[in-house]
Design a protein around this motif. Structure first.
Motif, mmCIF file in Angstrom:
data_model
loop_
_atom_site.group_PDB
_atom_site.id
_atom_site.type_symbol
_atom_site.label_atom_id
_atom_site.label_comp_id
_atom_site.label_asym_id
_atom_site.label_seq_id
_atom_site.Cartn_x
_atom_site.Cartn_y
_atom_site.Cartn_z
ATOM 1 N N THR A 84 -32.632 -1.507 -49.783
ATOM 2 C CA THR A 84 -33.406 -0.979 -48.663
ATOM 3 C C THR A 84 -34.865 -0.776 -49.030
ATOM 4 O OG1 THR A 84 -31.456 0.136 -47.764
ATOM 5 C CG2 THR A 84 -33.597 0.906 -47.001
ATOM 6 N N CYS A 85 -35.114 -0.203 -50.195
ATOM 7 C CA CYS A 85 -36.504 0.060 -50.596
ATOM 8 C C CYS A 85 -37.273 -1.227 -50.853
ATOM 9 C CB CYS A 85 -36.533 0.954 -51.833
ATOM 10 S SG CYS A 85 -36.065 2.662 -51.494
ATOM 11 N N ALA A 86 -36.597 -2.230 -51.426
ATOM 12 C CA ALA A 86 -37.274 -3.507 -51.656
ATOM 13 C C ALA A 86 -37.778 -4.084 -50.345
ATOM 14 C CB ALA A 86 -36.334 -4.491 -52.341
ATOM 15 N N PHE A 87 -36.979 -3.936 -49.287
ATOM 16 C CA PHE A 87 -37.410 -4.458 -47.983
ATOM 17 C C PHE A 87 -38.350 -3.493 -47.268
ATOM 18 C CE2 PHE A 87 -37.011 -4.977 -43.403
ATOM 19 C CZ PHE A 87 -37.310 -6.313 -43.259
ATOM 20 N N CYS A 89 -39.902 -0.519 -48.078
ATOM 21 C CA CYS A 89 -41.113 -0.001 -48.722
ATOM 22 C C CYS A 89 -42.157 -1.099 -48.917
ATOM 23 C CB CYS A 89 -40.777 0.661 -50.056
ATOM 24 S SG CYS A 89 -39.791 2.156 -49.867
ATOM 25 N N THR A 90 -41.709 -2.308 -49.249
ATOM 26 C CA THR A 90 -42.648 -3.423 -49.374
ATOM 27 C C THR A 90 -43.350 -3.685 -48.046
ATOM 28 O OG1 THR A 90 -41.311 -4.461 -51.109
ATOM 29 C CG2 THR A 90 -42.884 -5.868 -49.949
ATOM 30 N N ALA A 91 -42.564 -3.785 -46.970
ATOM 31 C CA ALA A 91 -43.155 -4.021 -45.648
ATOM 32 C C ALA A 91 -44.098 -2.886 -45.248
ATOM 33 C CB ALA A 91 -42.043 -4.174 -44.607
ATOM 34 N N SER A 92 -43.701 -1.651 -45.529
ATOM 35 C CA SER A 92 -44.502 -0.488 -45.131
ATOM 36 C C SER A 92 -45.812 -0.396 -45.903
ATOM 37 C CB SER A 92 -43.686 0.796 -45.332
ATOM 38 O OG SER A 92 -42.483 0.744 -44.627
ATOM 39 N N ILE A 93 -45.765 -0.706 -47.197
ATOM 40 C CA ILE A 93 -46.983 -0.639 -48.019
ATOM 41 C C ILE A 93 -48.005 -1.662 -47.534
ATOM 42 C CG2 ILE A 93 -47.905 -1.135 -50.321
ATOM 43 C CD1 ILE A 93 -45.273 0.088 -51.426
ATOM 44 N N ILE A 94 -47.545 -2.887 -47.271
ATOM 45 C CA ILE A 94 -48.471 -3.927 -46.801
ATOM 46 C C ILE A 94 -49.021 -3.581 -45.422
ATOM 47 C CG2 ILE A 94 -48.610 -6.350 -46.094
ATOM 48 C CD1 ILE A 94 -46.661 -6.992 -48.360
ATOM 49 N N ALA A 110 -42.862 -10.422 -46.772
ATOM 50 C CA ALA A 110 -42.840 -9.990 -48.170
ATOM 51 C C ALA A 110 -41.604 -9.144 -48.452
ATOM 52 C CB ALA A 110 -44.105 -9.210 -48.499
ATOM 53 N N GLY A 111 -41.207 -8.308 -47.491
ATOM 54 C CA GLY A 111 -39.993 -7.518 -47.646
ATOM 55 C C GLY A 111 -38.760 -8.388 -47.786
ATOM 56 N N CYS A 112 -38.698 -9.471 -46.993
ATOM 57 C CA CYS A 112 -37.574 -10.410 -47.103
ATOM 58 C C CYS A 112 -37.503 -11.020 -48.501
ATOM 59 C CB CYS A 112 -37.720 -11.528 -46.071
ATOM 60 S SG CYS A 112 -37.512 -11.024 -44.353
ATOM 61 N N LEU A 113 -38.652 -11.476 -48.995
ATOM 62 C CA LEU A 113 -38.691 -12.110 -50.317
ATOM 63 C C LEU A 113 -38.366 -11.111 -51.418
ATOM 64 C CD1 LEU A 113 -41.887 -14.322 -49.865
ATOM 65 C CD2 LEU A 113 -39.501 -15.060 -49.790
ATOM 66 N N ALA A 114 -38.939 -9.902 -51.293
ATOM 67 C CA ALA A 114 -38.706 -8.877 -52.321
ATOM 68 C C ALA A 114 -37.238 -8.490 -52.380
ATOM 69 C CB ALA A 114 -39.576 -7.647 -52.045
ATOM 70 N N MET A 115 -36.630 -8.262 -51.207
ATOM 71 C CA MET A 115 -35.229 -7.857 -51.193
ATOM 72 C C MET A 115 -34.323 -8.949 -51.743
ATOM 73 S SD MET A 115 -32.767 -6.672 -48.064
ATOM 74 C CE MET A 115 -31.961 -8.258 -47.963
ATOM 75 N N THR A 116 -34.579 -10.187 -51.357
ATOM 76 C CA THR A 116 -33.753 -11.290 -51.830
ATOM 77 C C THR A 116 -33.841 -11.440 -53.344
ATOM 78 O OG1 THR A 116 -34.035 -12.466 -49.724
ATOM 79 C CG2 THR A 116 -33.310 -13.763 -51.618
ATOM 80 N N CYS A 117 -35.053 -11.405 -53.880
ATOM 81 C CA CYS A 117 -35.231 -11.559 -55.333
ATOM 82 C C CYS A 117 -34.624 -10.383 -56.103
ATOM 83 C CB CYS A 117 -36.721 -11.682 -55.665
ATOM 84 S SG CYS A 117 -37.487 -13.212 -55.088
ATOM 85 N N VAL A 118 -34.915 -9.162 -55.634
ATOM 86 C CA VAL A 118 -34.403 -7.974 -56.320
ATOM 87 C C VAL A 118 -32.882 -7.962 -56.331
ATOM 88 C CG1 VAL A 118 -34.187 -5.456 -56.135
ATOM 89 C CG2 VAL A 118 -36.437 -6.528 -55.961
ATOM 90 N N MET A 119 -32.277 -8.299 -55.208
ATOM 91 C CA MET A 119 -30.823 -8.208 -55.139
ATOM 92 C C MET A 119 -30.129 -9.340 -55.897
ATOM 93 S SD MET A 119 -30.597 -5.398 -53.879
ATOM 94 C CE MET A 119 -28.814 -5.294 -53.974
#
Length: 214
Positions: A84-87, A89-94, A110-119
């Motif tokens: 959840t935070c990868a998606f 928080c990334t979207a919210s920060i940007i 960016a949230g989509c990419l971050a969550m996919t990579c992190v998970m």
């Protein structure tokens, strides 16, 4: 209502709605992996009230989920928070740095990419411990199962968040819960709306096909 009380009320409201949609909206996608829309609510909270709000709500909801409906224990709770935070928080920060339609689109992508990579990384590292799978078996599932699941999950999260953001923030302003922006109303971006709808329909068709319904 003072700012501290309003913040506590906001977090409590987001937690309640996030938990409710998680409890009733879980949909099997592939293997033991299920999609639920709680990240949409948490991301909306992050876009409106900032990434720290998204983080706090993610932790609280994941902890309550662990105690109530989850059977994966503390490791599952940690994985939920990371996802959840990868998606969100990334979207919210940007979006906080780039407060525009382009910023929202960039943040959600960016949230989509971050969550996919992190998970993908964390499923490879952690799944063998809480699912009892050999690491070699988990590695074999990364591309055929974990990758499409996280792409579908993040795609649905991004599309639903984009479609709901404007109606939600407009309703909050009309109710007086948020201050009026003082800006003239923005035109509706029909192309982005249609694109979001297309993403949702595509993800739904993929879920149905992966479950053998289509």
């Amino acid at each position: 209502m003072n700012s501290k009380a309003k913040r506590i009320t906001t977090i409590a409201m987001l937690c309640a709605v996030s938990y409710a949609v998680m409890a009733v909206g879980r949909v099997p996608v592939v293997l033991f992996l299920k999609y639920d829309p709680k990240d949409v609510i948490i991301t909306l909270g992050g876009l409106i009230w900032g990434p720290f709000t998204a983080f706090i709500v993610s932790v609280i909801v994941s902890f309550i989920e662990m105690l109530s409906v989850s059977d994966t224990g503390i490791i599952g709770c940690v994985m939920n928070i990371l996802s959840t935070c990868a998606f969100a928080c990334t979207a919210s920060i940007i979006y906080k740095k780039w407060h525009s339609l382009a910023g929202a689109a960039a943040g959600l992508l960016a949230g989509c990419l971050a969550m996919t990579c992190v998970m993908l990384i964390w499923n490879y590292l952690i799944t063998p411990f809480y699912m009892g799978y050999p690491r070699e078996a988990v590695a074999e599932l990364l591309l055929p199962a974990f990758l499409p699941f996280n792409l579908i999950k993040s795609g649905l999260n991004a599309a639903f968040t984009f479609l709901l953001y404007k109606p939600v923030i407009t309703a909050l302003r009309k109710s007086g819960y948020l201050a009026a922006s003082g800006q003239s109303p923005r035109r509706r971006h029909v192309g982005m709306i249609l694109f979001s709808v297309a993403v949702i329909l595509t993800c739904i068709l993929l879920i149905l096909s992966m479950n053998g319904i289509l």
